[in-house]
Design an enzyme around this catalytic site. Sequence first.
Site, PDB file in Angstrom:
ATOM      1  N   ARG A  90       0.845  -1.213   0.000  1.00  0.00           N
ATOM      2  CA  ARG A  90       0.000   0.000   0.000  1.00  0.00           C
ATOM      3  C   ARG A  90       0.873   1.254   0.000  1.00  0.00           C
ATOM      4  O   ARG A  90       1.957   1.281   0.604  1.00  0.00           O
ATOM      5  CB  ARG A  90      -0.893   0.013   1.250  1.00  0.00           C
ATOM      6  CG  ARG A  90      -1.944  -1.080   1.248  1.00  0.00           C
ATOM      7  CD  ARG A  90      -3.044  -0.856   2.241  1.00  0.00           C
ATOM      8  NE  ARG A  90      -2.541  -0.575   3.585  1.00  0.00           N
ATOM      9  CZ  ARG A  90      -3.307  -0.005   4.530  1.00  0.00           C
ATOM     10  NH1 ARG A  90      -4.546   0.363   4.231  1.00  0.00           N
ATOM     11  NH2 ARG A  90      -2.830   0.213   5.735  1.00  0.00           N
ATOM     12  N   SER A 100       8.361  -4.985   5.978  1.00  0.00           N
ATOM     13  CA  SER A 100       8.077  -6.059   6.957  1.00  0.00           C
ATOM     14  C   SER A 100       8.973  -7.269   6.782  1.00  0.00           C
ATOM     15  O   SER A 100       8.506  -8.396   6.523  1.00  0.00           O
ATOM     16  CB  SER A 100       6.615  -6.449   6.831  1.00  0.00           C
ATOM     17  OG  SER A 100       5.830  -5.281   6.829  1.00  0.00           O
ATOM     18  N   ASP A 119       6.619  -3.781  10.223  1.00  0.00           N
ATOM     19  CA  ASP A 119       5.166  -3.650  10.349  1.00  0.00           C
ATOM     20  C   ASP A 119       4.707  -3.834  11.793  1.00  0.00           C
ATOM     21  O   ASP A 119       3.718  -3.241  12.225  1.00  0.00           O
ATOM     22  CB  ASP A 119       4.429  -4.610   9.405  1.00  0.00           C
ATOM     23  CG  ASP A 119       4.879  -6.053   9.552  1.00  0.00           C
ATOM     24  OD1 ASP A 119       4.285  -6.919   8.897  1.00  0.00           O
ATOM     25  OD2 ASP A 119       5.837  -6.303  10.311  1.00  0.00           O
TER      26      ASP A 119
HETATM   27  C1  0WK Z   1      -1.445  -4.910   7.647  1.00  0.00           C
HETATM   28  C2  0WK Z   1      -0.265  -3.959   7.922  1.00  0.00           C
HETATM   29  C3  0WK Z   1       0.969  -4.479   7.230  1.00  0.00           C
HETATM   30  C4  0WK Z   1       1.226  -5.890   7.669  1.00  0.00           C
HETATM   31  C5  0WK Z   1       0.025  -6.726   7.399  1.00  0.00           C
HETATM   32  C6  0WK Z   1       0.208  -8.114   7.890  1.00  0.00           C
HETATM   33  O1  0WK Z   1      -0.553  -2.687   7.438  1.00  0.00           O
HETATM   34  O2  0WK Z   1       2.050  -3.677   7.518  1.00  0.00           O
HETATM   35  O3  0WK Z   1       2.341  -6.392   7.020  1.00  0.00           O
HETATM   36  O4  0WK Z   1      -1.117  -6.204   8.051  1.00  0.00           O
HETATM   37  O5  0WK Z   1      -0.903  -8.862   7.599  1.00  0.00           O
HETATM   38  P1  0WK Z   1      -1.068  -9.667   6.242  1.00  0.00           P
HETATM   39  O6  0WK Z   1      -1.442  -8.706   5.211  1.00  0.00           O
HETATM   40  O7  0WK Z   1       0.225 -10.348   5.985  1.00  0.00           O
HETATM   41  O8  0WK Z   1      -2.140 -10.648   6.537  1.00  0.00           O
HETATM   42  C1  BGC Z   2       9.073 -10.867   8.773  1.00  0.00           C
HETATM   43  C2  BGC Z   2       8.837  -9.783   9.807  1.00  0.00           C
HETATM   44  C3  BGC Z   2       7.407  -9.295   9.708  1.00  0.00           C
HETATM   45  C4  BGC Z   2       6.463 -10.461   9.767  1.00  0.00           C
HETATM   46  C5  BGC Z   2       5.035 -10.024   9.650  1.00  0.00           C
HETATM   47  C6  BGC Z   2       8.035 -11.922   8.880  1.00  0.00           C
HETATM   48  O1  BGC Z   2       8.183 -12.853   7.864  1.00  0.00           O
HETATM   49  O2  BGC Z   2      10.330 -11.439   8.971  1.00  0.00           O
HETATM   50  O3  BGC Z   2       9.689  -8.760   9.620  1.00  0.00           O
HETATM   51  O4  BGC Z   2       7.172  -8.439  10.769  1.00  0.00           O
HETATM   52  O5  BGC Z   2       6.735 -11.380   8.745  1.00  0.00           O
HETATM   53  O6  BGC Z   2       4.768  -9.435   8.462  1.00  0.00           O
END
Ligand code: 0WK
Ligand code: BGC
Length: 924
Positions: free
Chosen positions: A549, A610, A664
Amino acid sequence: MDSIGSVGLRQREGAPGCSQEGLPCPSDSSELVLECLQQFKVTKTQLRQIQASLLGSMEQALGGQASPASAVRMLPTYVGSTPHGTEQGDFVVLELGATGASLRVLWVTLVGIEGHRMEPRSQEFVIPPEVMLGPGQQLFDFAAHCLSEFLDALPVDKEGLQLGFSFSFPCHQTGLDRSTLISWTKGFRCSGVEGHDVVQLLRDAIKRQGAYSIDVVAVVNDTVGTMMGCEPGVGPCEVGLVVDTGTNACYMEEARHVAVLDEDRGRVCVSVEWGSFSDDGVLGPVLTTFDHALDRESLNPGAQRFEKMIGGLYLGELVRLVLAHLAQRGVLFGGCTSPALLSHGSILLEHVAEMKDPLAGAARVHAILRDLGLSVGASDAELVQYVCAAVFTRAARLCAAALAAVLARLQHSREQQVLQIAVATGGRVFERHPSFLSILQETVMLLAPECDVSFIPSVDGGGQGVAMVTAVAARLAAHRRLLEETLAPFRLDHEQLAAVRAQMREAMVKGLQGEASSLRMLPTYVRATPDGTERGDFLALDLGGTNFRVLLVRVTAGGVKITSQVYSIPEYVAQGSGQQLFDHIVDCIVDFQQKQGLSGQSLPLGFTFSFPCRQLGLDQGILLNWTKGFNASDCEGQDVVCLLREAIRRRQAVELNVVAIVNDTVGTMMSCGYEDPRCEVGLIVGTGTNACYMEELQNVATVPGDSGHMCINMEWGAFGDDGSLDLLRTCFDANVDQASINPGKQSFEKMISGMYLGEIVRHILLHLTSLGVLFRGQQTQRLQTRDIFKTKFLSEIESDSLALRQVRAILEDLGLSLTSDDALMVLEVCQAVSQRAAQLCGAGVAAVVEKIRENRGLEELTVSVGVDGTLYKLHPHFSSLVAATVRELAPRCVVTFLQSEDGSGKGAALVTAVACRLAQMARV
Ligand code: 0WK
Ligand code: BGC
Ligand code: BGC
């Protein structure tokens, strides 16, 4: 058919036990008899009313609407399919309750070949009356004793016997081997059994007996055994009808119509328990004074009223009451009764059937009544036959009305105008009194003319059928054992979770000291959470989650306003060259700026990146290694802020001021910290998983200074990469790890996060299919496809509302055809995998909050944790399981989990705002 033929009557003088007032004249007595037998006449209209009312009561009970006590019960039996004849094996069958004061034990061998069957060996044992009315334990001990007496006579092993329990009473079943007795019927009234699981009572009795180790794998109602015992080749029978001492029927109902079952496909056998039908409106006019008298004297007055007009246990008694009545009115036996005629139960079903037999009956009447101490006059025999016929015929016709209601229900349930159906019949009334069936058949044709019904006598009274169900149950029980064995390593107990918390704590301390540890404990140079004085417009990037994003974050006194756009990072970019990846990122920024009219503006930018980065400062982050499916080249070991700035430079005419790079978890902590200053922990459970928290600077050996705090990015995804989690790792985890692009890395993450849970489930399903436990052992290409079972499926499948329906829909989309048992097992696999993930995550959070509490030497710590991530947010139970585990493992911490609304982009902007404010102050 509607009228029963009138009877001839004769005169008699007064004698002991005889009615004193003068004997009625012949014409009066015939009136009396007619009036008496008139009561047993049930008109076609009344039969139709009974049929309609019973149907109404059936559909009400199916809909789960609380039904008045007088209604039918419609009890699901967990028998989901009629036999496909492949069942095989030796089974012991114990039948209790179908045939009144006797129980039967059978040894049934199923040969598993359609149409082939071996004659079972069986033995009947008479149950003493004091056992039928005594303590429940005595009854089950008696049954266990009969079992071993029967088995003693057979050359069988004492171990590993499998038993099917045919228990012919109304029971709430919660599984093929779990059944709670609702109420006794017929001649039984043992104490301490109603409301109890009769399978457990039998298991306990067999254990007390100690002679044989018998596994009770299934309990079925006798109607189900009858239906399942239907001679293959003529069936399958989809209705089981029993008329023995009691009466009842079962039939195959569409599962979706059974409200108590969470099923929308397939059929399930439902035991109607029509014996308890007694809708006064329609039965009132049919119930005779004799029925009321019989009911008053019965063991269960007011209950089973319908059964008491049909069941073999009662027909004899009804005849006796009528004969006694007519004798006392001087119409029969010269107005004389006898102690036997006046004593309860002296006329049995056999007597009635014999006496009513138009051919041999008269002679039998004399013989039977003489045995009752009665002197039988010439016309008495014929009169008695009329009485027997009236009682018997009414029973058959009422039974027909009930069966017609079941047929009508089947027409509704299958939306079939014309129904072709096979009904299996069982019970001694059918076996010994063929006229019962012919009257019943005739009446059914009258009441359900559009139904083509074939009546199939059940093989050996259902013993074979019970063995069939037992074979299915044994197979399911074996499958369940294999399922439990497979899932057992996923069921973590308190000790194991406490060990994970302790190991994580140890790894945290080592990581902070810069010693070898699977937890890198990376300083983030974020020293404070926002204090609300931040102001300005900031750009933020959020890379590393499901979506990339670009955000514009406006921080004002009135709060934070965010405008954002989601861009995709195609796999070939995420796994291409670093230059390509960062050029793609800058393209997205430029696109966003154009769309937001920000082109040419150089706003301070916060970069949520992240992935594990060793930060040397707020705007310096060396990528240690990619995770989560990213693998862009020439990035690891590089300062990603530089990589971004180079990409910006490559894209001339773009001004961007990269101020901060945050993880993140940090962005999430800051974002939630803006609302709740107690938020000092950031947690991500999404594609990946990780956590950060505010550590005492003095504990961070790698950063100078010993006052104040520093936010530490734990990178707990790598926890266990040193083997410290190997005790918990299963072969399925190993499969997933080996197939990943970073084998041996991110062990903790691969047991918890969204990128991997679906794969763990898929590997377990493949394993269970190879064991024949699932999908009849049919492996499908689709299920062997990597990542085909998305983690979001777990959230959908475990949603409380449509669990099994979801399972079906999802797995059928994957080209799998499944039974309801398969659906249930897939649900349990998903629950086991997600529960372990949530508990491990909870153990991690417990380690963090306990560290903060001890850091501050507090008895009790109140702290908030900012959380984000699709798995945590969308899974129906994940968040509550994490919270429960934290309460269990960190009881001295009061932890509030705050779901981040705006993601970590806002947090990155706030970190940038703090940095800008501090830089501002430094310049002043
Ligand atoms: C939303 C946050 C982002 C993070 C994500 C993790 O804005 O920084 O990496 O959540 O959740 P995912 O999208 O991997 O399920
Ligand atoms: C990364 C982290 C991150 C996490 C959640 C992991 O795979 O090593 O830096 O915070 O994923 O997104
Ligand atoms: C019981 C039923 C049983 C029927 C026939 C009734 O009294 O409630 O469960 O199927 O008798 O044995």
